[in-house]
Design a protein around this motif. Sequence first.
Motif, PDB file in Angstrom:
ATOM      1  N   THR A  13     -19.608 -91.415  80.546  1.00 42.04           N
ATOM      2  CA  THR A  13     -20.672 -90.812  79.738  1.00 42.04           C
ATOM      3  C   THR A  13     -20.958 -89.396  80.231  1.00 42.04           C
ATOM      4  O   THR A  13     -21.078 -88.451  79.446  1.00 42.04           O
ATOM      5  N   LEU A  14     -21.061 -89.241  81.563  1.00 41.82           N
ATOM      6  CA  LEU A  14     -21.356 -87.918  82.128  1.00 41.82           C
ATOM      7  C   LEU A  14     -20.251 -86.920  81.798  1.00 41.82           C
ATOM      8  O   LEU A  14     -20.493 -85.740  81.604  1.00 41.82           O
ATOM      9  N   LYS A  15     -19.014 -87.406  81.707  1.00 37.19           N
ATOM     10  CA  LYS A  15     -17.887 -86.518  81.400  1.00 37.19           C
ATOM     11  C   LYS A  15     -17.756 -86.274  79.899  1.00 37.19           C
ATOM     12  O   LYS A  15     -16.871 -85.558  79.444  1.00 37.19           O
ATOM     13  N   GLY A  16     -18.600 -86.953  79.116  1.00 38.05           N
ATOM     14  CA  GLY A  16     -18.598 -86.740  77.667  1.00 38.05           C
ATOM     15  C   GLY A  16     -17.512 -87.498  76.934  1.00 38.05           C
ATOM     16  O   GLY A  16     -17.131 -87.136  75.822  1.00 38.05           O
ATOM     17  N   PHE A  17     -16.988 -88.571  77.543  1.00 36.33           N
ATOM     18  CA  PHE A  17     -15.912 -89.326  76.899  1.00 36.33           C
ATOM     19  C   PHE A  17     -16.478 -90.450  76.022  1.00 36.33           C
ATOM     20  O   PHE A  17     -17.612 -90.881  76.194  1.00 36.33           O
ATOM     21  N   ASP A  18     -15.619 -90.912  75.123  1.00 34.37           N
ATOM     22  CA  ASP A  18     -16.011 -92.005  74.228  1.00 34.37           C
ATOM     23  C   ASP A  18     -15.840 -93.329  74.974  1.00 34.37           C
ATOM     24  O   ASP A  18     -14.730 -93.829  75.135  1.00 34.37           O
ATOM     25  N   VAL A  19     -16.937 -93.879  75.441  1.00 37.31           N
ATOM     26  CA  VAL A  19     -16.889 -95.060  76.311  1.00 37.31           C
ATOM     27  C   VAL A  19     -16.343 -96.288  75.574  1.00 37.31           C
ATOM     28  O   VAL A  19     -15.502 -97.022  76.094  1.00 37.31           O
ATOM     29  N   ILE A  71      -4.258 -95.446 103.834  1.00 35.34           N
ATOM     30  CA  ILE A  71      -5.277 -94.695 104.585  1.00 35.34           C
ATOM     31  C   ILE A  71      -4.924 -93.206 104.650  1.00 35.34           C
ATOM     32  O   ILE A  71      -5.791 -92.356 104.830  1.00 35.34           O
ATOM     33  N   ALA A  72      -3.647 -92.892 104.423  1.00 39.90           N
ATOM     34  CA  ALA A  72      -3.233 -91.483 104.407  1.00 39.90           C
ATOM     35  C   ALA A  72      -3.902 -90.715 103.265  1.00 39.90           C
ATOM     36  O   ALA A  72      -3.976 -89.488 103.290  1.00 39.90           O
ATOM     37  N   LEU A  73      -4.388 -91.435 102.260  1.00 37.23           N
ATOM     38  CA  LEU A  73      -5.054 -90.774 101.130  1.00 37.23           C
ATOM     39  C   LEU A  73      -6.449 -90.266 101.495  1.00 37.23           C
ATOM     40  O   LEU A  73      -7.021 -89.426 100.792  1.00 37.23           O
ATOM     41  N   ILE A  74      -7.017 -90.838 102.543  1.00 32.25           N
ATOM     42  CA  ILE A  74      -8.418 -90.515 102.864  1.00 32.25           C
ATOM     43  C   ILE A  74      -8.536 -89.076 103.336  1.00 32.25           C
ATOM     44  O   ILE A  74      -7.816 -88.635 104.232  1.00 32.25           O
ATOM     45  N   GLU A  75      -9.446 -88.351 102.702  1.00 32.30           N
ATOM     46  CA  GLU A  75      -9.719 -86.975 103.134  1.00 32.30           C
ATOM     47  C   GLU A  75     -11.210 -86.719 102.979  1.00 32.30           C
ATOM     48  O   GLU A  75     -11.931 -87.559 102.423  1.00 32.30           O
ATOM     49  N   ASP A  76     -11.621 -85.604 103.439  1.00 33.29           N
ATOM     50  CA  ASP A  76     -13.051 -85.282 103.445  1.00 33.29           C
ATOM     51  C   ASP A  76     -13.699 -85.453 102.073  1.00 33.29           C
ATOM     52  O   ASP A  76     -13.230 -84.878 101.089  1.00 33.29           O
ATOM     53  N   GLY A  77     -14.722 -86.251 102.015  1.00 33.87           N
ATOM     54  CA  GLY A  77     -15.512 -86.391 100.791  1.00 33.87           C
ATOM     55  C   GLY A  77     -14.942 -87.345  99.763  1.00 33.87           C
ATOM     56  O   GLY A  77     -15.529 -87.553  98.695  1.00 33.87           O
ATOM     57  N   LEU A  78     -13.773 -87.977 100.024  1.00 27.39           N
ATOM     58  CA  LEU A  78     -13.195 -88.907  99.038  1.00 27.39           C
ATOM     59  C   LEU A  78     -14.111 -90.133  98.891  1.00 27.39           C
ATOM     60  O   LEU A  78     -14.382 -90.825  99.873  1.00 27.39           O
ATOM     61  N   PRO A  79     -14.575 -90.413  97.670  1.00 27.80           N
ATOM     62  CA  PRO A  79     -15.451 -91.584  97.501  1.00 27.80           C
ATOM     63  C   PRO A  79     -14.667 -92.895  97.642  1.00 27.80           C
ATOM     64  O   PRO A  79     -13.623 -93.071  97.010  1.00 27.80           O
ATOM     65  N   VAL A  80     -15.159 -93.788  98.465  1.00 27.78           N
ATOM     66  CA  VAL A  80     -14.521 -95.095  98.662  1.00 27.78           C
ATOM     67  C   VAL A  80     -15.589 -96.183  98.491  1.00 27.78           C
ATOM     68  O   VAL A  80     -16.550 -96.246  99.254  1.00 27.78           O
ATOM     69  N   MET A  83      -9.791 -91.068  85.295  1.00 30.24           N
ATOM     70  CA  MET A  83      -9.694 -90.524  86.655  1.00 30.24           C
ATOM     71  C   MET A  83      -8.660 -91.278  87.458  1.00 30.24           C
ATOM     72  O   MET A  83      -8.421 -92.460  87.223  1.00 30.24           O
ATOM     73  N   HIS A  84      -8.112 -90.622  88.455  1.00 32.92           N
ATOM     74  CA  HIS A  84      -7.270 -91.362  89.378  1.00 32.92           C
ATOM     75  C   HIS A  84      -8.147 -92.299  90.193  1.00 32.92           C
ATOM     76  O   HIS A  84      -9.137 -91.884  90.805  1.00 32.92           O
ATOM     77  N   LEU A 117     -21.045 -88.179  92.104  1.00 34.34           N
ATOM     78  CA  LEU A 117     -19.582 -88.219  92.264  1.00 34.34           C
ATOM     79  C   LEU A 117     -18.814 -87.731  91.033  1.00 34.34           C
ATOM     80  O   LEU A 117     -17.585 -87.807  90.999  1.00 34.34           O
ATOM     81  N   VAL A 118     -19.537 -87.204  90.052  1.00 34.33           N
ATOM     82  CA  VAL A 118     -18.882 -86.939  88.767  1.00 34.33           C
ATOM     83  C   VAL A 118     -17.703 -85.962  88.877  1.00 34.33           C
ATOM     84  O   VAL A 118     -16.759 -86.036  88.091  1.00 34.33           O
ATOM     85  N   ASP A 119     -17.722 -85.100  89.873  1.00 39.72           N
ATOM     86  CA  ASP A 119     -16.616 -84.130  89.992  1.00 39.72           C
ATOM     87  C   ASP A 119     -15.506 -84.584  90.936  1.00 39.72           C
ATOM     88  O   ASP A 119     -14.581 -83.810  91.200  1.00 39.72           O
ATOM     89  N   ALA A 120     -15.587 -85.810  91.431  1.00 45.55           N
ATOM     90  CA  ALA A 120     -14.538 -86.289  92.347  1.00 45.55           C
ATOM     91  C   ALA A 120     -13.195 -86.315  91.616  1.00 45.55           C
ATOM     92  O   ALA A 120     -13.141 -86.569  90.412  1.00 45.55           O
ATOM     93  N   ASN A 121     -12.117 -86.059  92.354  1.00 43.08           N
ATOM     94  CA  ASN A 121     -10.781 -86.094  91.738  1.00 43.08           C
ATOM     95  C   ASN A 121     -10.206 -87.497  91.743  1.00 43.08           C
ATOM     96  O   ASN A 121      -9.321 -87.829  90.959  1.00 43.08           O
TER      97      ASN A 121
END
Length: 613
Positions: free
Chosen positions: A594-600, A510-519, A495-496, A464-468
């Motif tokens: 960590t995957l995004k390279g941020f300072d956790v 529920i209007a936010l739900i679209e194809d592939g949105l991780p829930v 991330m949002h 899911l690392v590239d999810a918006n």
Amino acid sequence: MCGIVGYVGPRQALEVVVDGLRRLEYRGYDSAGIAVVNQGKIESRKKAGKLANLEDELSSEPMSMSSTGIGHTRWATHGAPNDVNAHPHLSEDGSIAVIHNGIIENFATLRDELRSQGVELLSQTDTEIVAHLLSAQMKVSENLPDALRQVAQRLTGAFTLVVVHADSPDLVVAARRNSPLVVGRGDGENFLASDVAAFISFTRNAIELGQDQVVVLTPQDVLVTDFFGNHVDVLEYEVTWDAAAAEKGGFDLFMLKEIAEQPKAVADTLLGRIDDSGTVTLDGLELEPEYLASIDKIVIVACGTAYHSGMIAKYAIEHWTRIACEVELASEFRYRDPILRPSTLVIAISQSGETMDTLMAMRYAREQGAKVLAICNSNGSTIPRESDAVIYTHAGPEIAVASTKAFLTQIVACYLFAMFMAQSRGGVDKAAAREIALELATMAHKIDLVLDTVVGVREIAKELVDANSVLFLGRSVGFPVALEGALKLKELAYMHAEGFAAGELKHGPIALIEDGLPVFVVVPPPTDELHDKIVSNIQEVRARGAKTIVLAEEGDSSIDEFADHIIRLPKCPALLQPLVATVPLQVFSCEMATLKGFDVDQPRNLAKSVTVE
Ligand code: M6R
């Protein structure tokens, strides 16, 4: 919010101060700076960015040896995080160096006064004015401590100020109002810091300063007065944890270490508080039985993650004690004219015990006649000191900015309180409270079992690392867990993310739900009345294209066909499920960052202890 260190004694002040700043960097990391007193002069260095930048400069251009030094890590309030605004700030003649944590609220008036006297200010900070005010005051005061007392009387707002003077080689002076400051008492040396972590490798003997006090440190003595010079008696205490507890201990990140420490933190918080028959006893709950019997409303005030623990507590408190319980963001509480009576108990939950919003909310509650119970992880900090009673969580030092083990132990402490109330007051479900107390005693082991699932959670993060955007759903106590999952992802992976009460979905989100949105969906145990309803919610989002990651009890196969991923949770009563359901969400956000390279451990714009409003 800002880390402060001071040292006077036979060691190399520079080394002690840098070591202390390293341990306090979690409090703020916009810039760092140091001043030492050397042969009638102040030598100072400061650098924007993390402490490492300053350390690099110090290794290429070393500072002088000195027995007296102060240091600062900044979380910027007034002025951008650049070299000029970094602390220490010096008086015009360079003889006085000042570091500061907090906000001086009448800074604009004082700045204008100084400008009208021809003083040239170099920075945009509220701190610099103190150096200039002290410089002027030194012309009339007998000595530096007296000058600081006089200046402190003129300041409004919150401040810890630590000061050294070029002509006083073995002297560090500090003033405190509404901002943390603790003294470390050594043998022929003394320390000052925002937090004991800074000096714990040198001494475990500490003195917590009270409000509106000035402390004068020499190698041999610690003298405390009020702002008018009246002597104040202080209480020395021993810090119960050692330096190793504030180290990474083989983990790459403090957050990973603190996630792994959760079974122990929960076990330590329960230790000695539930006996074999399920009866709860609470040390430190110094409230009269008559008062406990008179409580007719409970209001919980807290911020961030601690607020989420309060939301969970509400379910348990109302269920077991039948006392109405409200939960309020501490930053909103006192501004809406809340109804508080002597029969109202306010519970202030705070890991650090220094969060200004929570502190101001509880002070307001006490002014209105309510009593305050603190649930806190930091012994001797301001919130428990100013409360009528305290239940300490025993999570040990939490260094990562993202709160993990403190959260679980806050839930445990709230539950212990709810059970204690249920058992001590008549007319409530004592038997059920006793039964659940025995269940609570098994939770440390169950959290340990959840930690075994982290490999799977990390794999999900990779996918899911590239999810918006990521949504989190829960109902009942699963709702605050969803909010906590979203908060973690925001603060660590930038991330949002949003948490929703799953039943609320159909009313808008529920209007936010679209194809592939991780829930992510937190499913209560199958025996819970909400179980089937949330299974329907999973189907609703999946039908609209969501990718579902379902946290469900082991053996619950009802969700299998609707889940893209399943994270299994050990069996436990629905009310206790947050203690296991939160852990995979912590691991998920840590891995995403960590995957995004941020300072956790030190996410951008944040600080561990938020000592400004
Ligand atoms: O020290 P406190 O518990 O009072 O802190 C409250 C919040 O600032 C804190 O929980 C914050 O939300 C955490 N960074 C969240 O991980």
